[in-house]
Design an enzyme around this catalytic site. Structure first.
Site, PDB file in Angstrom:
ATOM      1  N   SER A  98       0.812  -1.213   0.000  1.00  0.00           N
ATOM      2  CA  SER A  98       0.000   0.000   0.000  1.00  0.00           C
ATOM      3  C   SER A  98       0.846   1.265   0.000  1.00  0.00           C
ATOM      4  O   SER A  98       0.413   2.304  -0.477  1.00  0.00           O
ATOM      5  CB  SER A  98      -0.927   0.007   1.219  1.00  0.00           C
ATOM      6  OG  SER A  98      -1.870  -1.044   1.129  1.00  0.00           O
TER       7      SER A  98
ATOM      8  N   GLU B  30      -4.867  -0.042  -7.057  1.00  0.00           N
ATOM      9  CA  GLU B  30      -4.831   1.416  -7.206  1.00  0.00           C
ATOM     10  C   GLU B  30      -5.024   2.131  -5.869  1.00  0.00           C
ATOM     11  O   GLU B  30      -5.514   3.258  -5.816  1.00  0.00           O
ATOM     12  CB  GLU B  30      -5.897   1.893  -8.206  1.00  0.00           C
ATOM     13  CG  GLU B  30      -5.650   1.459  -9.624  1.00  0.00           C
ATOM     14  CD  GLU B  30      -4.412   2.096 -10.239  1.00  0.00           C
ATOM     15  OE1 GLU B  30      -4.391   3.310 -10.442  1.00  0.00           O
ATOM     16  OE2 GLU B  30      -3.452   1.351 -10.508  1.00  0.00           O
TER      17      GLU B  30
END
Length: 404
Positions: free
Chosen positions: A141, A381
Protein backbone atom coordinates in the site's frame (compact mmCIF):
# COMPACT_ATOMS: atom_id res chain seq x y z
CA UNK A 1 -22.08 20.65 -13.07
CA UNK A 2 -24.40 18.28 -14.95
CA UNK A 3 -23.55 14.68 -14.10
CA UNK A 4 -26.03 13.05 -16.45
CA UNK A 5 -24.47 11.06 -19.28
CA UNK A 6 -23.60 13.59 -22.01
CA UNK A 7 -25.55 13.04 -25.21
CA UNK A 8 -22.39 12.83 -27.32
CA UNK A 9 -21.29 9.77 -25.32
CA UNK A 10 -24.56 7.86 -25.61
CA UNK A 11 -23.41 5.95 -28.76
CA UNK A 12 -20.22 4.91 -26.94
CA UNK A 13 -22.20 3.74 -23.91
CA UNK A 14 -24.54 1.77 -26.18
CA UNK A 15 -21.66 0.11 -28.02
CA UNK A 16 -19.86 -0.77 -24.81
CA UNK A 17 -23.03 -2.26 -23.32
CA UNK A 18 -23.56 -4.33 -26.46
CA UNK A 19 -20.03 -5.68 -26.18
CA UNK A 20 -20.56 -6.50 -22.49
CA UNK A 21 -23.86 -8.25 -23.16
CA UNK A 22 -23.01 -10.15 -26.34
CA UNK A 23 -19.29 -10.94 -25.90
CA UNK A 24 -18.25 -10.64 -22.23
CA UNK A 25 -21.24 -12.19 -20.45
CA UNK A 26 -21.45 -15.37 -22.60
CA UNK A 27 -17.79 -16.31 -21.96
CA UNK A 28 -17.49 -14.90 -18.43
CA UNK A 29 -17.84 -18.22 -16.63
CA UNK A 30 -15.63 -20.03 -19.16
CA UNK A 31 -12.58 -17.85 -18.54
CA UNK A 32 -13.21 -17.75 -14.81
CA UNK A 33 -12.83 -21.53 -14.78
CA UNK A 34 -9.96 -21.60 -17.31
CA UNK A 35 -7.62 -19.35 -15.34
CA UNK A 36 -4.65 -17.96 -17.33
CA UNK A 37 -6.20 -18.99 -20.67
CA UNK A 38 -6.04 -16.00 -23.01
CA UNK A 39 -9.51 -14.91 -24.25
CA UNK A 40 -8.98 -14.97 -28.01
CA UNK A 41 -12.40 -13.39 -28.52
CA UNK A 42 -10.86 -10.11 -27.39
CA UNK A 43 -8.32 -9.66 -30.20
CA UNK A 44 -10.75 -8.43 -32.84
CA UNK A 45 -12.81 -6.62 -30.21
CA UNK A 46 -9.80 -4.63 -29.01
CA UNK A 47 -9.14 -3.40 -32.54
CA UNK A 48 -12.75 -2.25 -32.86
CA UNK A 49 -12.72 -0.51 -29.50
CA UNK A 50 -9.52 1.41 -30.20
CA UNK A 51 -11.55 4.19 -31.76
CA UNK A 52 -14.35 4.34 -29.22
CA UNK A 53 -12.77 6.66 -26.67
CA UNK A 54 -13.26 10.25 -27.73
CA UNK A 55 -9.96 12.12 -27.77
CA UNK A 56 -7.72 9.50 -26.14
CA UNK A 57 -4.01 10.29 -26.64
CA UNK A 58 -2.95 6.67 -26.33
CA UNK A 59 -5.53 5.29 -28.72
CA UNK A 60 -7.34 3.50 -25.89
CA UNK A 61 -10.91 2.38 -26.36
CA UNK A 62 -13.65 2.11 -23.80
CA UNK A 63 -11.46 0.28 -21.34
CA UNK A 64 -8.68 1.33 -19.00
CA UNK A 65 -6.85 3.07 -21.80
CA UNK A 66 -4.89 6.27 -21.70
CA UNK A 67 -6.33 9.52 -20.40
CA UNK A 68 -4.54 12.85 -20.49
CA UNK A 69 -5.27 16.29 -19.08
CA UNK A 70 -5.52 19.08 -21.61
CA UNK A 71 -5.35 22.76 -20.86
CA UNK A 72 -8.45 24.71 -21.80
CA UNK A 73 -9.24 28.41 -21.87
CA UNK A 74 -10.73 28.29 -18.38
CA UNK A 75 -14.26 29.14 -19.56
CA UNK A 76 -15.12 26.15 -21.72
CA UNK A 77 -16.83 23.23 -19.97
CA UNK A 78 -15.51 19.99 -21.39
CA UNK A 79 -16.72 16.41 -21.21
CA UNK A 80 -13.69 14.59 -22.57
CA UNK A 81 -11.69 11.39 -22.58
CA UNK A 82 -11.66 10.85 -18.81
CA UNK A 83 -15.44 10.81 -18.63
CA UNK A 84 -15.95 8.84 -21.85
CA UNK A 85 -13.44 6.22 -20.73
CA UNK A 86 -15.14 5.88 -17.35
CA UNK A 87 -18.57 5.51 -18.96
CA UNK A 88 -17.26 2.81 -21.27
CA UNK A 89 -15.63 1.00 -18.35
CA UNK A 90 -18.88 1.03 -16.37
CA UNK A 91 -20.65 -0.78 -19.19
CA UNK A 92 -17.87 -3.27 -19.90
CA UNK A 93 -17.49 -4.16 -16.21
CA UNK A 94 -21.23 -4.74 -16.09
CA UNK A 95 -20.19 -7.59 -18.38
CA UNK A 96 -16.93 -8.82 -16.83
CA UNK A 97 -14.09 -7.07 -14.98
CA UNK A 98 -11.47 -9.73 -15.72
CA UNK A 99 -12.17 -9.63 -19.45
CA UNK A 100 -11.89 -5.84 -19.50
CA UNK A 101 -8.48 -6.10 -17.82
CA UNK A 102 -7.49 -8.70 -20.43
CA UNK A 103 -8.20 -6.44 -23.39
CA UNK A 104 -5.12 -5.49 -25.43
CA UNK A 105 -4.05 -1.84 -25.16
CA UNK A 106 -6.39 -1.19 -22.25
CA UNK A 107 -3.87 -1.58 -19.41
CA UNK A 108 -3.38 0.83 -16.53
CA UNK A 109 0.14 1.33 -17.83
CA UNK A 110 -1.43 3.08 -20.82
CA UNK A 111 -2.93 5.61 -18.43
CA UNK A 112 0.47 6.15 -16.83
CA UNK A 113 2.06 6.84 -20.21
CA UNK A 114 -0.76 9.14 -21.28
CA UNK A 115 -0.57 11.08 -18.02
CA UNK A 116 3.13 12.01 -18.04
CA UNK A 117 4.76 11.04 -21.36
CA UNK A 118 6.09 13.68 -23.74
CA UNK A 119 4.87 13.93 -27.33
CA UNK A 120 7.73 11.81 -28.72
CA UNK A 121 7.03 9.03 -26.21
CA UNK A 122 3.29 9.17 -26.88
CA UNK A 123 3.95 8.61 -30.56
CA UNK A 124 6.57 5.89 -29.99
CA UNK A 125 4.39 3.86 -27.62
CA UNK A 126 1.13 4.45 -29.47
CA UNK A 127 -0.88 1.30 -30.10
CA UNK A 128 1.05 -0.81 -27.57
CA UNK A 129 -0.37 -2.58 -24.55
CA UNK A 130 1.19 -1.34 -21.29
CA UNK A 131 0.97 -2.97 -17.86
CA UNK A 132 1.87 -1.22 -14.59
CA UNK A 133 4.44 -2.57 -12.11
CA UNK A 134 4.39 -0.77 -8.75
CA UNK A 135 3.84 -3.27 -5.94
CA UNK A 136 6.76 -5.12 -4.34
CA UNK A 137 7.00 -7.69 -1.53
CA UNK A 138 8.18 -4.89 0.81
CA UNK A 139 6.04 -2.13 -0.73
CA UNK A 140 2.35 -2.81 -0.98
CA UNK A 141 0.00 0.00 0.00
CA UNK A 142 2.94 2.38 0.58
CA UNK A 143 4.19 3.07 -2.93
CA UNK A 144 6.87 5.36 -1.50
CA UNK A 145 8.60 2.35 0.09
CA UNK A 146 9.71 1.03 -3.31
CA UNK A 147 13.11 -0.67 -3.25
CA UNK A 148 13.61 -1.39 -6.93
CA UNK A 149 16.58 0.74 -7.99
CA UNK A 150 17.45 2.52 -11.23
CA UNK A 151 21.08 3.51 -11.71
CA UNK A 152 22.14 5.62 -14.66
CA UNK A 153 25.01 4.22 -16.75
CA UNK A 154 26.65 7.25 -18.38
CA UNK A 155 28.74 5.01 -20.62
CA UNK A 156 25.71 3.54 -22.43
CA UNK A 157 23.06 6.18 -21.70
CA UNK A 158 20.84 3.57 -20.08
CA UNK A 159 19.21 3.07 -16.71
CA UNK A 160 19.92 -0.27 -15.01
CA UNK A 161 16.95 -1.57 -13.00
CA UNK A 162 17.21 -4.16 -10.22
CA UNK A 163 14.43 -5.42 -7.95
CA UNK A 164 11.23 -7.44 -7.80
CA UNK A 165 7.67 -6.58 -8.84
CA UNK A 166 4.51 -8.49 -7.94
CA UNK A 167 0.79 -8.31 -8.81
CA UNK A 168 1.38 -6.88 -12.29
CA UNK A 169 -1.99 -6.98 -14.06
CA UNK A 170 -1.62 -8.27 -17.66
CA UNK A 171 2.12 -8.48 -17.07
CA UNK A 172 2.62 -11.62 -19.15
CA UNK A 173 0.54 -10.49 -22.13
CA UNK A 174 1.42 -6.78 -22.39
CA UNK A 175 3.91 -5.28 -24.87
CA UNK A 176 5.29 -2.84 -22.29
CA UNK A 177 5.55 -2.65 -18.51
CA UNK A 178 5.69 0.71 -16.71
CA UNK A 179 8.07 0.03 -13.81
CA UNK A 180 8.37 2.29 -10.77
CA UNK A 181 11.91 2.50 -9.40
CA UNK A 182 14.00 4.84 -7.26
CA UNK A 183 17.03 6.77 -8.49
CA UNK A 184 18.29 7.30 -4.93
CA UNK A 185 16.69 5.62 -1.90
CA UNK A 186 18.27 8.15 0.45
CA UNK A 187 16.14 10.93 -1.11
CA UNK A 188 12.81 9.20 -0.44
CA UNK A 189 9.67 9.73 -2.50
CA UNK A 190 11.15 12.42 -4.73
CA UNK A 191 13.56 9.95 -6.34
CA UNK A 192 10.85 7.53 -7.52
CA UNK A 193 10.41 7.56 -11.29
CA UNK A 194 8.58 5.43 -13.82
CA UNK A 195 10.30 3.63 -16.71
CA UNK A 196 8.78 2.01 -19.77
CA UNK A 197 10.30 -1.46 -20.19
CA UNK A 198 9.76 -3.61 -23.25
CA UNK A 199 8.21 -6.92 -22.23
CA UNK A 200 10.85 -8.70 -24.34
CA UNK A 201 13.69 -7.11 -22.35
CA UNK A 202 15.95 -10.01 -21.21
CA UNK A 203 16.61 -8.28 -17.88
CA UNK A 204 12.94 -8.53 -16.88
CA UNK A 205 12.19 -12.16 -16.12
CA UNK A 206 8.72 -13.59 -15.50
CA UNK A 207 8.84 -15.34 -12.12
CA UNK A 208 5.26 -16.66 -11.85
CA UNK A 209 1.58 -16.11 -12.57
CA UNK A 210 -0.65 -15.74 -9.52
CA UNK A 211 -3.74 -17.86 -8.79
CA UNK A 212 -6.45 -15.53 -7.59
CA UNK A 213 -9.81 -15.23 -5.85
CA UNK A 214 -11.36 -13.19 -8.68
CA UNK A 215 -10.70 -11.56 -12.08
CA UNK A 216 -9.29 -14.94 -13.07
CA UNK A 217 -9.49 -14.16 -16.80
CA UNK A 218 -6.79 -11.54 -16.26
CA UNK A 219 -3.19 -12.68 -15.81
CA UNK A 220 -1.37 -11.30 -12.76
CA UNK A 221 2.41 -11.64 -12.98
CA UNK A 222 5.49 -11.36 -10.79
CA UNK A 223 8.82 -10.22 -12.27
CA UNK A 224 12.48 -10.22 -11.30
CA UNK A 225 14.46 -7.25 -12.65
CA UNK A 226 18.08 -8.35 -12.96
CA UNK A 227 20.36 -5.68 -14.45
CA UNK A 228 17.48 -4.71 -16.71
CA UNK A 229 18.78 -2.04 -19.10
CA UNK A 230 16.33 0.64 -20.21
CA UNK A 231 17.14 3.50 -22.64
CA UNK A 232 17.04 6.92 -20.98
CA UNK A 233 14.42 7.92 -23.54
CA UNK A 234 12.05 5.51 -21.77
CA UNK A 235 12.03 7.47 -18.52
CA UNK A 236 8.63 9.12 -18.05
CA UNK A 237 8.91 12.68 -16.81
CA UNK A 238 12.00 14.54 -15.68
CA UNK A 239 15.17 12.70 -14.58
CA UNK A 240 15.78 15.41 -11.98
CA UNK A 241 15.10 14.61 -8.31
CA UNK A 242 13.01 17.53 -7.07
CA UNK A 243 12.69 17.16 -3.31
CA UNK A 244 10.22 20.08 -3.10
CA UNK A 245 7.87 18.59 -5.66
CA UNK A 246 8.46 15.15 -4.22
CA UNK A 247 6.24 12.31 -5.37
CA UNK A 248 3.89 14.47 -7.43
CA UNK A 249 5.13 13.46 -10.87
CA UNK A 250 4.47 9.73 -10.69
CA UNK A 251 1.47 10.15 -8.37
CA UNK A 252 -0.28 12.28 -11.00
CA UNK A 253 -1.09 8.99 -12.71
CA UNK A 254 -3.36 7.95 -9.84
CA UNK A 255 -5.51 11.06 -10.15
CA UNK A 256 -6.55 9.72 -13.55
CA UNK A 257 -6.57 5.96 -12.90
CA UNK A 258 -8.38 5.87 -9.55
CA UNK A 259 -11.63 7.17 -11.08
CA UNK A 260 -11.28 4.47 -13.74
CA UNK A 261 -11.05 1.76 -11.08
CA UNK A 262 -14.02 3.39 -9.36
CA UNK A 263 -15.86 3.12 -12.69
CA UNK A 264 -15.08 -0.61 -12.78
CA UNK A 265 -16.64 -0.97 -9.34
CA UNK A 266 -19.69 1.07 -10.37
CA UNK A 267 -20.30 -1.18 -13.39
CA UNK A 268 -19.98 -4.37 -11.36
CA UNK A 269 -22.23 -3.00 -8.62
CA UNK A 270 -24.94 -2.24 -11.16
CA UNK A 271 -24.72 -5.78 -12.53
CA UNK A 272 -25.29 -7.19 -9.03
CA UNK A 273 -28.23 -4.89 -8.36
CA UNK A 274 -29.97 -5.63 -11.67
CA UNK A 275 -29.63 -9.39 -11.23
CA UNK A 276 -30.89 -9.18 -7.64
CA UNK A 277 -33.87 -7.02 -8.59
CA UNK A 278 -34.91 -9.60 -11.19
CA UNK A 279 -34.69 -12.44 -8.68
CA UNK A 280 -36.61 -10.47 -6.06
CA UNK A 281 -39.36 -9.82 -8.62
CA UNK A 282 -39.51 -13.56 -9.40
CA UNK A 283 -39.99 -14.17 -5.67
CA UNK A 284 -42.83 -11.64 -5.55
CA UNK A 285 -40.86 -8.84 -3.88
CA UNK A 286 -41.41 -5.56 -5.68
CA UNK A 287 -39.33 -2.44 -5.01
CA UNK A 288 -41.64 0.57 -4.75
CA UNK A 289 -39.88 3.94 -5.13
CA UNK A 290 -42.97 5.84 -4.01
CA UNK A 291 -43.13 4.24 -0.55
CA UNK A 292 -40.84 4.72 2.45
CA UNK A 293 -38.33 1.89 2.73
CA UNK A 294 -39.46 0.98 6.24
CA UNK A 295 -42.99 0.25 5.03
CA UNK A 296 -41.83 -2.25 2.41
CA UNK A 297 -40.64 -5.84 2.46
CA UNK A 298 -37.29 -6.12 4.31
CA UNK A 299 -35.57 -7.31 1.12
CA UNK A 300 -36.92 -4.32 -0.81
CA UNK A 301 -35.74 -1.94 1.93
CA UNK A 302 -32.25 -3.45 1.80
CA UNK A 303 -32.23 -3.17 -1.98
CA UNK A 304 -33.11 0.55 -1.76
CA UNK A 305 -30.23 1.08 0.69
CA UNK A 306 -27.78 -0.62 -1.68
CA UNK A 307 -29.06 1.34 -4.65
CA UNK A 308 -28.51 4.63 -2.78
CA UNK A 309 -24.87 3.68 -2.13
CA UNK A 310 -24.47 2.75 -5.79
CA UNK A 311 -25.82 6.11 -6.93
CA UNK A 312 -23.46 7.98 -4.59
CA UNK A 313 -20.48 6.02 -5.94
CA UNK A 314 -21.51 6.68 -9.55
CA UNK A 315 -21.89 10.43 -9.02
CA UNK A 316 -18.55 10.73 -7.21
CA UNK A 317 -16.89 8.91 -10.10
CA UNK A 318 -18.48 11.18 -12.67
CA UNK A 319 -17.39 14.23 -10.67
CA UNK A 320 -13.75 13.08 -10.51
CA UNK A 321 -13.61 12.45 -14.26
CA UNK A 322 -15.33 15.76 -15.06
CA UNK A 323 -12.75 17.61 -12.98
CA UNK A 324 -9.88 15.87 -14.78
CA UNK A 325 -11.39 16.74 -18.16
CA UNK A 326 -11.60 20.38 -17.10
CA UNK A 327 -8.04 20.58 -15.72
CA UNK A 328 -9.20 20.96 -12.13
CA UNK A 329 -7.16 19.38 -9.30
CA UNK A 330 -9.04 16.18 -8.49
CA UNK A 331 -6.76 14.20 -6.19
CA UNK A 332 -9.24 14.42 -3.31
CA UNK A 333 -12.24 13.61 -5.51
CA UNK A 334 -10.38 10.69 -7.15
CA UNK A 335 -9.86 9.17 -3.70
CA UNK A 336 -13.48 9.91 -2.72
CA UNK A 337 -14.65 8.00 -5.80
CA UNK A 338 -12.24 5.09 -5.38
CA UNK A 339 -12.95 4.68 -1.66
CA UNK A 340 -16.74 4.88 -2.00
CA UNK A 341 -17.05 2.76 -5.16
CA UNK A 342 -14.64 0.06 -3.99
CA UNK A 343 -16.31 -0.40 -0.61
CA UNK A 344 -19.81 -0.21 -2.12
CA UNK A 345 -18.99 -2.85 -4.72
CA UNK A 346 -17.78 -5.39 -2.15
CA UNK A 347 -20.63 -4.64 0.25
CA UNK A 348 -23.38 -4.74 -2.38
CA UNK A 349 -22.08 -7.91 -4.05
CA UNK A 350 -22.06 -9.84 -0.77
CA UNK A 351 -25.46 -8.51 0.29
CA UNK A 352 -26.91 -9.47 -3.09
CA UNK A 353 -25.54 -13.01 -2.74
CA UNK A 354 -27.20 -13.20 0.68
CA UNK A 355 -30.53 -11.81 -0.53
CA UNK A 356 -30.64 -14.30 -3.40
CA UNK A 357 -29.95 -17.31 -1.17
CA UNK A 358 -28.96 -20.58 -2.81
CA UNK A 359 -29.22 -19.11 -6.30
CA UNK A 360 -26.89 -16.29 -5.37
CA UNK A 361 -24.31 -18.63 -3.87
CA UNK A 362 -24.32 -21.23 -6.66
CA UNK A 363 -22.71 -21.17 -10.10
CA UNK A 364 -26.01 -21.15 -11.98
CA UNK A 365 -25.78 -17.33 -11.99
CA UNK A 366 -22.79 -14.98 -12.02
CA UNK A 367 -23.53 -13.36 -8.65
CA UNK A 368 -21.02 -15.49 -6.73
CA UNK A 369 -18.36 -14.73 -9.34
CA UNK A 370 -19.09 -11.00 -9.14
CA UNK A 371 -18.69 -11.18 -5.35
CA UNK A 372 -15.21 -12.67 -5.89
CA UNK A 373 -14.30 -10.21 -8.65
CA UNK A 374 -15.40 -7.20 -6.65
CA UNK A 375 -12.83 -7.53 -3.86
CA UNK A 376 -9.88 -6.52 -6.05
CA UNK A 377 -11.60 -3.22 -6.88
CA UNK A 378 -11.34 -2.24 -3.22
CA UNK A 379 -7.63 -3.15 -3.21
CA UNK A 380 -5.70 -2.19 -6.32
CA UNK A 381 -4.83 1.42 -7.21
CA UNK A 382 -4.75 2.07 -3.47
CA UNK A 383 -6.63 0.13 -0.80
CA UNK A 384 -9.68 1.43 1.06
CA UNK A 385 -7.50 2.31 4.04
CA UNK A 386 -4.98 4.21 1.91
CA UNK A 387 -7.76 6.21 0.24
CA UNK A 388 -9.15 7.20 3.62
CA UNK A 389 -5.66 8.30 4.71
CA UNK A 390 -5.27 10.42 1.56
CA UNK A 391 -8.69 11.99 2.13
CA UNK A 392 -7.95 12.72 5.80
CA UNK A 393 -4.57 14.29 4.98
CA UNK A 394 -6.10 16.60 2.41
CA UNK A 395 -9.07 17.62 4.53
CA UNK A 396 -6.90 18.25 7.58
CA UNK A 397 -3.97 19.76 5.69
CA UNK A 398 -1.56 17.14 7.05
CA UNK A 399 1.50 15.67 5.35
CA UNK A 400 2.15 11.94 5.04
CA UNK A 401 4.70 12.28 7.84
CA UNK A 402 2.20 14.00 10.13
CA UNK A 403 -0.67 11.58 9.50
CA UNK A 404 0.25 7.95 8.91
Amino acid sequence: MNLETPKKFLPLVGQAHQVAEEIFRPVSRKYDQEEHAYPRELDMLAALLDGMNDGSDMGGGAGAGGVRRQEGNGDEIRNGSNMSTALGIMELCWGDVGLLLSMPRQGLGNSAIASVANDEQLERFRGKWAAMAITEPEAGSDSAAIRTTAEYDERTGEYVLNGEKIYVTSGERADLVVVWATLDRSKGRAAIKSFVVERSNPGMKLDRLEHKLGIRASDTAAFILDNCRVPRENLLGSPEVDVKRGFAGVMQTFDNTRPLVAAMAVGLTRACLEQTKELLAEAGVEVDYDKPAQSQHAAAAEYLSMEADYEAARLLTMEATWMADNSKPNSLQASYAKAKAGRTCVDVALRCVRLCGARGYGEELLLEKWARDGKILDIFEGTQQIQLLIIARQLLGKSSQELR
